[in-house]
Write a protein that holds these residues in place. Structure first.
Motif, PDB file in Angstrom:
ATOM      1  N   ARG A   1      37.078   0.703 -11.348  1.00  0.00           N
ATOM      2  CA  ARG A   1      35.701   1.439 -11.266  1.00  0.00           C
ATOM      3  C   ARG A   1      35.957   2.897 -11.424  1.00  0.00           C
ATOM      4  O   ARG A   1      35.032   3.478 -12.130  1.00  0.00           O
TER       5      ARG A   1
ATOM      6  N   GLN B   1      19.483  -3.322 -14.025  1.00  0.00           N
ATOM      7  CA  GLN B   1      20.332  -2.915 -13.025  1.00  0.00           C
ATOM      8  C   GLN B   1      21.510  -1.943 -13.370  1.00  0.00           C
ATOM      9  O   GLN B   1      21.948  -1.016 -12.830  1.00  0.00           O
ATOM     10  N   ARG B   2      22.112  -2.406 -14.487  1.00  0.00           N
ATOM     11  CA  ARG B   2      23.152  -1.439 -14.820  1.00  0.00           C
ATOM     12  C   ARG B   2      22.845  -0.223 -15.486  1.00  0.00           C
ATOM     13  O   ARG B   2      23.652   0.833 -15.275  1.00  0.00           O
TER      14      ARG B   2
ATOM     15  N   GLU C   1      20.321   1.775 -14.074  1.00  0.00           N
ATOM     16  CA  GLU C   1      19.663   2.451 -13.038  1.00  0.00           C
ATOM     17  C   GLU C   1      20.831   2.716 -12.131  1.00  0.00           C
ATOM     18  O   GLU C   1      21.666   1.918 -11.988  1.00  0.00           O
ATOM     19  N   PRO C   2      20.880   3.956 -11.612  1.00  0.00           N
ATOM     20  CA  PRO C   2      21.805   4.122 -10.310  1.00  0.00           C
ATOM     21  C   PRO C   2      21.381   3.433  -9.269  1.00  0.00           C
ATOM     22  O   PRO C   2      20.402   3.290  -8.941  1.00  0.00           O
ATOM     23  N   LYS C   3      22.333   2.989  -8.541  1.00  0.00           N
ATOM     24  CA  LYS C   3      22.139   2.385  -7.064  1.00  0.00           C
ATOM     25  C   LYS C   3      21.511   3.172  -6.249  1.00  0.00           C
ATOM     26  O   LYS C   3      21.834   4.325  -6.018  1.00  0.00           O
ATOM     27  N   ARG C   4      20.412   2.677  -5.593  1.00  0.00           N
ATOM     28  CA  ARG C   4      19.670   3.309  -4.690  1.00  0.00           C
ATOM     29  C   ARG C   4      20.248   3.396  -3.301  1.00  0.00           C
ATOM     30  O   ARG C   4      20.645   2.301  -3.009  1.00  0.00           O
ATOM     31  N   TYR C   5      20.526   4.556  -2.557  1.00  0.00           N
ATOM     32  CA  TYR C   5      20.712   4.610  -1.383  1.00  0.00           C
ATOM     33  C   TYR C   5      19.901   4.241  -0.360  1.00  0.00           C
ATOM     34  O   TYR C   5      18.934   4.672  -0.426  1.00  0.00           O
ATOM     35  N   ASP C   6      20.477   3.323   0.558  1.00  0.00           N
ATOM     36  CA  ASP C   6      19.302   2.430   1.626  1.00  0.00           C
ATOM     37  C   ASP C   6      20.103   2.945   2.779  1.00  0.00           C
ATOM     38  O   ASP C   6      20.891   2.436   3.481  1.00  0.00           O
TER      39      ASP C   6
END
Length: 146
Positions: A53, A85-86, A88-93
Motif C-alpha cells: 500500500r 470507489q477507486r 474517490e478518496p475514502k470518506r472518514y466516518d
C-alpha cells in the motif's frame, strides 16, 4: 542496515521476481473479491502488507498486474461501483468508533439478559415448588413462618 529507499527498491525487485515466476493458475489461487489477496501476495514475496500500500512503485506495479490479469480474463472485470470507489478518496466516518462501542455494549447486554432470563426461570421453578409446599403445610394446619 539499509535505508528506506533501498528497502523500497529491494521490495519492488522481490515483487517483480515473484510476478515473473507465477502462472495464471497461481494467480487464480489467490483471488479474493475480484482482486489479488494482498496478504497472500505479501507472504509469497516475503514483505509486509503495508509495503503493497505504501510503496508507490509496488502499488502501481500491482495495479498494472491486476489490470493485465483482467485483460487476460484471470480476474473479473471491475464493476462500475468499484471503479467509482477507486477514483474517490475514502470518506472518514467519525461514527464508526461509536457504533463499534455500541455494538460491543449491545453484545454484553444481550448476554447478560440471557443469563438473567435463565436465572429468573430457575427461581420461578423454585418459587412454584415452595408455593406448593406452603399449601400442603397450610392444609395440614402447620402455618409456615412468613
Amino acid at each position: 542496515m539499509s535505508n528506506g529507499q533501498e528497502r523500497a527498491r529491494q521490495n519492488l525487485s522481490a515483487f517483480q521476481s515473484w510476478v515473473a515466476t507465477q502462472t495464471d493458475d497461481d494467480f487464480k489461487q489467490i483471488v479474493f473479491r475480484g482482486q489479488l489477496n494482498r496478504c497472500e501476495v505479501a507472504k509469497a514475496i516475503g514483505i509486509g502488507k503495508s509495503a503493497l500500500r505504501q510503496n508507490p512503485a509496488i502499488k502501481t506495479a500491482l495495479e498494472n498486474l491486476e489490470q493485465n490479469l483482467r485483460d487476460r480474463g484471470v480476474l473479473p472485470e471491475l464493476t462500475e461501483t468499484a471503479k467509482a470507489q477507486r477514483s474517490e478518496p475514502k470518506r472518514y466516518d467519525p461514527s464508526v468508533n461509536q457504533r463499534a462501542m455500541e455494538s460491543r455494549r449491545l453484545s454484553v447486554l444481550e448476554q447478560e439478559n440471557i443469563e438473567l432470563k435463565a436465572r429468573v426461570a430457575t427461581l420461578e421453578a423454585k418459587l412454584k415448588r415452595y408455593g406448593e409446599l406452603s399449601e400442603v403445610l397450610t392444609e395440614f394446619g402447620v402455618a409456615p413462618d412468613a
